[in-house]
Write a protein that holds these residues in place. Structure first.
Motif, mmCIF file in Angstrom:
data_model
loop_
_atom_site.group_PDB
_atom_site.id
_atom_site.type_symbol
_atom_site.label_atom_id
_atom_site.label_comp_id
_atom_site.label_asym_id
_atom_site.label_seq_id
_atom_site.Cartn_x
_atom_site.Cartn_y
_atom_site.Cartn_z
ATOM 1 N N LYS A 183 -4.598 2.257 -6.779
ATOM 2 C CA LYS A 183 -4.041 3.590 -6.662
ATOM 3 C C LYS A 183 -3.225 3.662 -5.373
ATOM 4 O O LYS A 183 -3.532 2.996 -4.401
ATOM 5 C CB LYS A 183 -5.192 4.590 -6.588
ATOM 6 C CG LYS A 183 -4.807 5.993 -6.923
ATOM 7 C CD LYS A 183 -6.043 6.797 -7.291
ATOM 8 C CE LYS A 183 -5.666 8.172 -7.785
ATOM 9 N NZ LYS A 183 -6.815 8.809 -8.448
ATOM 10 N N ILE A 184 -2.205 4.487 -5.391
ATOM 11 C CA ILE A 184 -1.433 4.666 -4.169
ATOM 12 C C ILE A 184 -1.407 6.140 -3.819
ATOM 13 O O ILE A 184 -1.039 6.966 -4.641
ATOM 14 C CB ILE A 184 -0.001 4.136 -4.339
ATOM 15 C CG1 ILE A 184 -0.024 2.617 -4.516
ATOM 16 C CG2 ILE A 184 0.829 4.499 -3.127
ATOM 17 C CD1 ILE A 184 1.344 1.999 -4.606
ATOM 18 N N LYS A 243 0.851 -1.208 0.000
ATOM 19 C CA LYS A 243 0.000 0.000 0.000
ATOM 20 C C LYS A 243 0.876 1.244 0.000
ATOM 21 O O LYS A 243 0.445 2.338 -0.253
ATOM 22 C CB LYS A 243 -0.959 0.004 1.187
ATOM 23 C CG LYS A 243 -0.312 -0.323 2.504
ATOM 24 C CD LYS A 243 -0.879 -1.616 3.108
ATOM 25 C CE LYS A 243 -0.035 -2.834 2.665
ATOM 26 N NZ LYS A 243 -0.510 -4.132 3.018
ATOM 27 N N GLN A 244 2.142 1.022 0.347
ATOM 28 C CA GLN A 244 3.128 2.085 0.348
ATOM 29 C C GLN A 244 3.798 2.120 -1.013
ATOM 30 O O GLN A 244 3.977 1.090 -1.635
ATOM 31 C CB GLN A 244 4.203 1.782 1.389
ATOM 32 C CG GLN A 244 3.814 2.166 2.773
ATOM 33 C CD GLN A 244 4.075 3.638 3.016
ATOM 34 O OE1 GLN A 244 4.692 4.310 2.198
ATOM 35 N NE2 GLN A 244 3.595 4.135 4.147
ATOM 36 N N GLY A 245 4.185 3.267 -1.454
ATOM 37 C CA GLY A 245 4.846 3.298 -2.752
ATOM 38 C C GLY A 245 5.941 4.339 -2.795
ATOM 39 O O GLY A 245 6.273 4.845 -3.848
ATOM 40 N N LYS A 246 6.508 4.628 -1.637
ATOM 41 C CA LYS A 246 7.555 5.641 -1.589
ATOM 42 C C LYS A 246 8.648 5.380 -2.610
ATOM 43 O O LYS A 246 9.141 6.286 -3.251
ATOM 44 C CB LYS A 246 8.215 5.640 -0.201
ATOM 45 C CG LYS A 246 7.457 6.425 0.845
ATOM 46 C CD LYS A 246 8.389 6.765 1.999
ATOM 47 C CE LYS A 246 9.329 5.608 2.343
ATOM 48 N NZ LYS A 246 9.208 5.124 3.699
ATOM 49 N N TYR A 247 9.015 4.114 -2.727
ATOM 50 C CA TYR A 247 10.135 3.777 -3.607
ATOM 51 C C TYR A 247 9.852 4.084 -5.073
ATOM 52 O O TYR A 247 10.761 4.141 -5.880
ATOM 53 C CB TYR A 247 10.564 2.339 -3.420
ATOM 54 C CG TYR A 247 9.449 1.365 -3.163
ATOM 55 C CD1 TYR A 247 9.049 1.089 -1.859
ATOM 56 C CD2 TYR A 247 8.816 0.718 -4.209
ATOM 57 C CE1 TYR A 247 8.038 0.189 -1.609
ATOM 58 C CE2 TYR A 247 7.799 -0.180 -3.961
ATOM 59 C CZ TYR A 247 7.409 -0.438 -2.667
ATOM 60 O OH TYR A 247 6.401 -1.327 -2.433
ATOM 61 N N LEU A 248 8.587 4.302 -5.383
ATOM 62 C CA LEU A 248 8.269 4.651 -6.768
ATOM 63 C C LEU A 248 8.710 6.078 -7.093
ATOM 64 O O LEU A 248 8.919 6.416 -8.258
ATOM 65 C CB LEU A 248 6.774 4.510 -7.017
ATOM 66 C CG LEU A 248 6.238 3.085 -6.927
ATOM 67 C CD1 LEU A 248 4.739 3.084 -7.131
ATOM 68 C CD2 LEU A 248 6.895 2.211 -7.976
ATOM 69 N N CYS A 289 1.097 9.711 -10.406
ATOM 70 C CA CYS A 289 1.290 8.999 -11.660
ATOM 71 C C CYS A 289 -0.047 8.541 -12.236
ATOM 72 O O CYS A 289 -1.081 8.669 -11.609
ATOM 73 C CB CYS A 289 2.204 7.808 -11.465
ATOM 74 S SG CYS A 289 1.520 6.586 -10.372
ATOM 75 N N ASP A 290 0.021 8.027 -13.453
ATOM 76 C CA ASP A 290 -1.194 7.543 -14.090
ATOM 77 C C ASP A 290 -1.632 6.224 -13.482
ATOM 78 O O ASP A 290 -0.830 5.460 -12.973
ATOM 79 C CB ASP A 290 -0.943 7.349 -15.588
ATOM 80 C CG ASP A 290 -0.603 8.642 -16.284
ATOM 81 O OD1 ASP A 290 -1.378 9.593 -16.152
ATOM 82 O OD2 ASP A 290 0.448 8.710 -16.956
ATOM 83 N N GLU A 327 -3.324 11.036 -15.301
ATOM 84 C CA GLU A 327 -4.706 10.580 -15.478
ATOM 85 C C GLU A 327 -5.015 9.373 -14.605
ATOM 86 O O GLU A 327 -4.162 8.525 -14.389
ATOM 87 C CB GLU A 327 -4.908 10.127 -16.925
ATOM 88 C CG GLU A 327 -5.493 11.179 -17.834
ATOM 89 C CD GLU A 327 -5.670 10.630 -19.228
ATOM 90 O OE1 GLU A 327 -6.302 9.559 -19.377
ATOM 91 O OE2 GLU A 327 -5.159 11.250 -20.166
ATOM 92 N N THR A 328 -6.256 9.298 -14.182
ATOM 93 C CA THR A 328 -6.713 8.069 -13.557
ATOM 94 C C THR A 328 -7.891 7.554 -14.359
ATOM 95 O O THR A 328 -8.914 8.227 -14.479
ATOM 96 C CB THR A 328 -7.146 8.302 -12.108
ATOM 97 O OG1 THR A 328 -6.000 8.657 -11.330
ATOM 98 C CG2 THR A 328 -7.758 7.041 -11.521
#
Lengths: 332, 332
Positions: free
Chosen positions: B147-148, B126-131, B153-154, B317-318
């Motif tokens: 979604k995070i 659920k975390q996406g810091k590394y992205l 981001c898209d 965009e989502t």
DNA sequence: TTGAAAGCGCTAACAT
DNA sequence: ATGTTAGCGCTTTCAA
């Protein structure tokens, strides 16, 4: 812009070679090691594998070509291979060629241009001339599931004929004489091997081949269901059946339910692959299973060995793996 | 050794720039074009994408991270995405992270080092810091299925809640009141969305939520079978059930057969995904299907757009896609 | 249109 | 152990 080793060199006052040496596990004085590590930390340096690849002529990438990612047998093997290769620092370029020989050839080209270090392929075509490109370039090729004549490379195969023969012999051993088979498409090599296994078993038991007892399906769920229906229609006295891939096994089971045939009371049944499905079925299915993990293991092992200088010159190997039989409650 | 553009230059007497220009679709005098093509043919020249990548700082590779290749929903999307990207000259680096957040992070690192031009990810964590590493580097990231928060981001999502609500409403519309649900694990975001859809539908119909009517499975065949068994045990009067992923749908069907429950006579049934299985079942199953092809299409489209200068600056965009409902014979 | 030359980021000889 | 240098194969100014 991302930091390069030049930046690290500048920051630390050391030479490029020292940084490079550090990066590749060489000996660096303790005090410099610390300086380098600090600089790396500070500048968020990360090795550029592309530049490294250009220099070393090794991309640390392996190409994989498969007929259909959307197929549990392929997917299981690929998952495992990818995992193992990655843990050895190799990236995996996967190309799904949709069981199309033309696409397969394109994929080989594509991967060659990208300079992958090796190729793992489950071939769709019976021809493999285009693989010679890799072999000439000294890049290892490992074939899965199917051997190709005239191509000098390692192979990891499964004893399909033996597997089918064994399955059918179990049915014969249980006293069945009218044993049906749902076979796969003629064009698929391994499908033919399984068909031969069936024939051998019947032959060995002294039962003349009755072509009514063999129906070909197209390796899909629906194809399996249709084949089952046809098989039952043609052979009212058939008391056992062997189905030769997973998707058709599922289809056959669905059709059996539809027809209200009771397994194993009225019909003994041996299916193929996918232990999960077999276990979840009622009654639990007896099935032949292919050792996907072992296949994957041997494939990566061979590939990695060839990639190291040492292994490159050894004679090519052909590994033939045994299938397993998972006993269920579907044969009596 | 493979030929380089230097060899071509030497052979043709032309300059490097001319060859490069030819290779990249620039203007070259007809007569030189022919000379170059002959030389290429003769020397078996093939562009070295690695060198090109170093120079242009574009690898023409896209990283894909998924929770489980061994899952039909993932596999279908990936197959399609890979195909489309490849036809645009992009190679696909696939990493299966086994639904493990740690592995997922490692994969992100791995792909970043390899300098992929973009990242497509179906996130496990659920975390996406590394992205953010990718985003900071100006490399496009496209999220699938989830979604995070805090990641710019898209996204390509599916209306899971709506899908589940719609399915349950169909059951309610057919007059059922005791509608059961086989839900997925709490940790899985989309599983929760589907569960909420069920709740909403019941609520809207003015039926108080009965927790006995919801059993959680683990998204496997066996889990589905077990959940079905439990559901029936707890709710002898339940007249309809909604199962919220493919694997559990299969398991539930197997269990239904085992229990000798007749669909739709005794129990109305709506399953999830995999049209093939639904069609092959007896009776044909009514199911919710996710638009895997469309998901794949939107994902590649977004990615390709961002990769071109033009698209890079547009607002993120989502996309939320609608599921479909395939009518079978399992609801009455 | 074409050529010469510089340089992407790294490794590897070689010299120190 | 460390620094210097050349060069992997390509693209890309800049001039011609």
């Amino acid at each position: 812009m991302a930091a390069t080793i030049k930046d690290i060199a500048k920051k630390t006052g050391l030479g490029l070679a020292t940084i490079s040496s550090y990066l590749n596990g060489g000996n660096v004085r303790e005090q410099n090691r610390i300086k380098i590590e600090e600089a790396i930390e500070e500048l968020h340096f990360e090795v550029n594998e592309v530049a490294r690849g250009l220099k070393t002529n090794k991309t640390k990438m392996i190409g994989i070509i498969i007929p259909e990612l959307n197929n549990i047998f392929c997917a299981e093997i690929i998952t495992e291979v990818e995992d193992q290769l990655r843990s050895h620092g190799y990236a995996t370029l996967i190309c799904d060629c949709r069981t199309d020989e033309r696409r397969e050839e394109e994929a080989v080209e594509f991967l060659f241009h990208r300079r992958v270090d090796g190729l793992i392929i489950m071939p769709s075509g019976k021809q493999g001339k285009y693989l010679n490109k890799f072999i000439r370039a000294g890049k290892p090729v490992v074939l899965i599931d199917r051997k190709i004549k005239g191509i000098e490379c390692d192979c990891v195969l499964v004893d399909n004929e033996g597997a089918a023969r064994d399955a059918v012999e179990r049915l014969l051993g249980a006293g069945h004489r009218e044993v049906g088979m749902i076979a796969g498409p003629e064009e698929i090599y391994t499908a033919e091997e399984r068909y031969h296994g069936y024939c051998k078993a019947m032959e060995n038991a002294g039962i003349p081949l009755d072509e009514n007892l063999v129906v070909r399906g197209d390796y899909t769920i629906e194809g399996g269901a249709a084949a089952m229906k046809e098989l039952v229609r043609r052979n009212p006295d058939m008391s056992a059946v062997f189905v030769s891939n997973y998707e058709m096994t599922m289809g056959a089971i669905i059709e059996v339910n539809e027809l209200g045939i009771e397994i194993p009371g009225q019909l003994s049944f041996i299916g193929f692959d996918n232990v999960e499905f077999a276990k979840a079925s009622i009654p639990k299915l007896s099935i032949v299973t292919q050792p996907t993990e072992e296949i994957a293991g041997r494939v990566t092992e061979l590939m990695l060995r060839r990639l190291e200088k040492a292994g490159a010159e050894e004679e090519k190997e052909t590994v033939k793996l045994k299938t397993s039989f998972v006993e269920g409650k579907s044969v009596v």
